[in-house]
Write a protein that holds these residues in place. Structure first.
Motif, PDB file in Angstrom:
ATOM      1  N   ILE A 168       0.863  -1.186   0.000  1.00  0.00           N
ATOM      2  CA  ILE A 168       0.000   0.000   0.000  1.00  0.00           C
ATOM      3  C   ILE A 168       0.897   1.234   0.000  1.00  0.00           C
ATOM      4  O   ILE A 168       1.528   1.551   1.005  1.00  0.00           O
ATOM      5  N   THR A 169       0.948   1.911  -1.122  1.00  0.00           N
ATOM      6  CA  THR A 169       1.754   3.129  -1.249  1.00  0.00           C
ATOM      7  C   THR A 169       0.872   4.351  -1.447  1.00  0.00           C
ATOM      8  O   THR A 169       1.377   5.454  -1.607  1.00  0.00           O
ATOM      9  N   THR A 170      -0.423   4.163  -1.440  1.00  0.00           N
ATOM     10  CA  THR A 170      -1.359   5.246  -1.707  1.00  0.00           C
ATOM     11  C   THR A 170      -1.884   5.869  -0.420  1.00  0.00           C
ATOM     12  O   THR A 170      -1.803   5.277   0.649  1.00  0.00           O
ATOM     13  N   THR A 171      -2.444   7.049  -0.539  1.00  0.00           N
ATOM     14  CA  THR A 171      -3.043   7.744   0.593  1.00  0.00           C
ATOM     15  C   THR A 171      -4.454   7.222   0.826  1.00  0.00           C
ATOM     16  O   THR A 171      -5.279   7.258  -0.088  1.00  0.00           O
ATOM     17  N   PRO A 172      -4.772   6.744   2.026  1.00  0.00           N
ATOM     18  CA  PRO A 172      -6.143   6.321   2.296  1.00  0.00           C
ATOM     19  C   PRO A 172      -7.099   7.520   2.259  1.00  0.00           C
ATOM     20  O   PRO A 172      -6.693   8.662   2.484  1.00  0.00           O
ATOM     21  N   ALA A 173      -8.361   7.250   1.982  1.00  0.00           N
ATOM     22  CA  ALA A 173      -9.424   8.257   2.053  1.00  0.00           C
ATOM     23  C   ALA A 173     -10.430   7.782   3.090  1.00  0.00           C
ATOM     24  O   ALA A 173     -10.752   6.592   3.142  1.00  0.00           O
ATOM     25  N   VAL A 174     -10.921   8.691   3.918  1.00  0.00           N
ATOM     26  CA  VAL A 174     -11.851   8.342   4.989  1.00  0.00           C
ATOM     27  C   VAL A 174     -13.156   9.086   4.758  1.00  0.00           C
ATOM     28  O   VAL A 174     -13.159  10.304   4.570  1.00  0.00           O
ATOM     29  N   SER A 175     -14.266   8.340   4.769  1.00  0.00           N
ATOM     30  CA  SER A 175     -15.578   8.952   4.592  1.00  0.00           C
ATOM     31  C   SER A 175     -16.654   8.038   5.152  1.00  0.00           C
ATOM     32  O   SER A 175     -16.604   6.809   4.945  1.00  0.00           O
ATOM     33  N   SER A 176     -17.608   8.627   5.852  1.00  0.00           N
ATOM     34  CA  SER A 176     -18.799   7.911   6.339  1.00  0.00           C
ATOM     35  C   SER A 176     -18.454   6.633   7.091  1.00  0.00           C
ATOM     36  O   SER A 176     -19.092   5.595   6.896  1.00  0.00           O
ATOM     37  N   GLY A 177     -17.428   6.688   7.934  1.00  0.00           N
ATOM     38  CA  GLY A 177     -17.092   5.541   8.761  1.00  0.00           C
ATOM     39  C   GLY A 177     -16.328   4.446   8.042  1.00  0.00           C
ATOM     40  O   GLY A 177     -16.176   3.347   8.575  1.00  0.00           O
ATOM     41  N   ARG A 178     -15.841   4.739   6.833  1.00  0.00           N
ATOM     42  CA  ARG A 178     -15.089   3.745   6.068  1.00  0.00           C
ATOM     43  C   ARG A 178     -13.752   4.311   5.625  1.00  0.00           C
ATOM     44  O   ARG A 178     -13.616   5.513   5.432  1.00  0.00           O
ATOM     45  N   VAL A 179     -12.777   3.413   5.443  1.00  0.00           N
ATOM     46  CA  VAL A 179     -11.464   3.793   4.926  1.00  0.00           C
ATOM     47  C   VAL A 179     -11.314   3.127   3.562  1.00  0.00           C
ATOM     48  O   VAL A 179     -11.481   1.912   3.431  1.00  0.00           O
ATOM     49  N   TYR A 180     -11.006   3.933   2.556  1.00  0.00           N
ATOM     50  CA  TYR A 180     -10.799   3.473   1.182  1.00  0.00           C
ATOM     51  C   TYR A 180      -9.305   3.564   0.900  1.00  0.00           C
ATOM     52  O   TYR A 180      -8.683   4.594   1.147  1.00  0.00           O
ATOM     53  N   PHE A 181      -8.738   2.500   0.358  1.00  0.00           N
ATOM     54  CA  PHE A 181      -7.319   2.538   0.011  1.00  0.00           C
ATOM     55  C   PHE A 181      -7.050   1.578  -1.142  1.00  0.00           C
ATOM     56  O   PHE A 181      -7.759   0.600  -1.339  1.00  0.00           O
ATOM     57  N   ALA A 182      -6.022   1.903  -1.898  1.00  0.00           N
ATOM     58  CA  ALA A 182      -5.649   1.096  -3.050  1.00  0.00           C
ATOM     59  C   ALA A 182      -4.325   0.404  -2.771  1.00  0.00           C
ATOM     60  O   ALA A 182      -3.480   0.918  -2.043  1.00  0.00           O
ATOM     61  N   SER A 183      -4.170  -0.759  -3.376  1.00  0.00           N
ATOM     62  CA  SER A 183      -2.939  -1.524  -3.233  1.00  0.00           C
ATOM     63  C   SER A 183      -2.393  -1.829  -4.621  1.00  0.00           C
ATOM     64  O   SER A 183      -3.110  -1.743  -5.615  1.00  0.00           O
ATOM     65  N   GLY A 184      -1.153  -2.215  -4.670  1.00  0.00           N
ATOM     66  CA  GLY A 184      -0.588  -2.583  -5.962  1.00  0.00           C
ATOM     67  C   GLY A 184       0.739  -3.259  -5.810  1.00  0.00           C
ATOM     68  O   GLY A 184       1.566  -2.875  -4.992  1.00  0.00           O
ATOM     69  N   GLY A 185       0.932  -4.273  -6.584  1.00  0.00           N
ATOM     70  CA  GLY A 185       2.192  -4.995  -6.613  1.00  0.00           C
ATOM     71  C   GLY A 185       2.450  -5.450  -8.036  1.00  0.00           C
ATOM     72  O   GLY A 185       1.741  -5.062  -8.973  1.00  0.00           O
ATOM     73  N   LEU A 186       3.435  -6.289  -8.221  1.00  0.00           N
ATOM     74  CA  LEU A 186       3.773  -6.756  -9.562  1.00  0.00           C
ATOM     75  C   LEU A 186       2.638  -7.530 -10.218  1.00  0.00           C
ATOM     76  O   LEU A 186       2.488  -7.517 -11.433  1.00  0.00           O
ATOM     77  N   ASP A 187       1.820  -8.201  -9.398  1.00  0.00           N
ATOM     78  CA  ASP A 187       0.726  -9.009  -9.937  1.00  0.00           C
ATOM     79  C   ASP A 187      -0.568  -8.233 -10.111  1.00  0.00           C
ATOM     80  O   ASP A 187      -1.560  -8.780 -10.583  1.00  0.00           O
ATOM     81  N   GLY A 188      -0.603  -6.966  -9.701  1.00  0.00           N
ATOM     82  CA  GLY A 188      -1.819  -6.162  -9.799  1.00  0.00           C
ATOM     83  C   GLY A 188      -2.208  -5.603  -8.456  1.00  0.00           C
ATOM     84  O   GLY A 188      -1.463  -5.707  -7.483  1.00  0.00           O
ATOM     85  N   GLY A 189      -3.393  -4.995  -8.401  1.00  0.00           N
ATOM     86  CA  GLY A 189      -3.829  -4.377  -7.159  1.00  0.00           C
ATOM     87  C   GLY A 189      -5.330  -4.368  -7.029  1.00  0.00           C
ATOM     88  O   GLY A 189      -6.055  -4.806  -7.920  1.00  0.00           O
TER      89      GLY A 189
END
Length: 181
Positions: A126-147
């Motif tokens: 996880i190299t991305t900045t999380p986003a927080v809204s309405s009691g949830r945390v959204y975040f993106a992941s990524g590696g050599l195989d995808g994300g």
């Protein structure tokens, strides 16, 4: 005229070159991750002209990983008073989202939860900045195989959903390595 108030580099830190710090202005606190595997909470009201002591220290706390780094910009949820930051662990093979309590001085109370939990295998880095809204945390992941794009509950880190779904194979073309939600 620009004025430098203070500069600080913790003894355990590596370069601060990948992410922006999080400023909690009303709490006189800066939170930043580091390639050395630490998240630092730095007091912004430190007065370098006074002797360092309990009431005038620059480093409030450090949260350290043994085999990882924090290169994402942290996010903050004022409703839960929690800082969220993603990790890259074990030579950029895996990662986790960490939920940290920025207001305790007790190291054993710093980690509120991790996704996935520390007793489970990690996910993609996880190299991305999380986003927080309405009691949830959204975040993106990524590696050599995808994300994936993940959503977890902000209060306890429980899984809500992921796209592609967890039972779907990853695709290296769908990679969120450098994209924030």
């Amino acid at each position: 005229e620009t004025k430098l108030y203070w500069a600080y580099k913790p003894a355990t830190s590596g370069p601060f070159s990948y992410a922006s710090p999080l400023l909690l202005e009303s709490d006189d606190l800066v939170i930043t991750g580091n390639t050395s595997g630490s998240v630092y909470a730095i007091n912004t009201d430190h007065n370098p002209s006074l002797p360092e002591g309990e009431s005038n220290r620059i480093l409030r706390w450090e949260y350290r990983l043994a085999n990882g780094s924090f290169v994402s910009t942290p996010a903050y949820d004022p409703s839960t008073r929690t800082v969220f930051i993603g990790s890259v662990e074990y030579s950029a093979q895996v990662g986790r989202l960490y939920a940290l309590n920025p207001f305790t001085n007790e190291p054993t109370e710093r980690l509120r939860w991790a996704y996935p939990p520390l007793v489970q295998p990690a996910i993609e880095p996880i190299t991305t900045t999380p986003a927080v809204s309405s009691g949830r945390v959204y975040f993106a992941s990524g590696g050599l195989d995808g994300g994936r794009l993940y959503v977890v509950d902000a209060s306890n880190g429980s899984f809500v959903w992921a796209r592609p779904a967890l039972n779907a194979p990853l695709n290296p073309i769908v990679n969120f390595l450098y994209s924030s939600p």
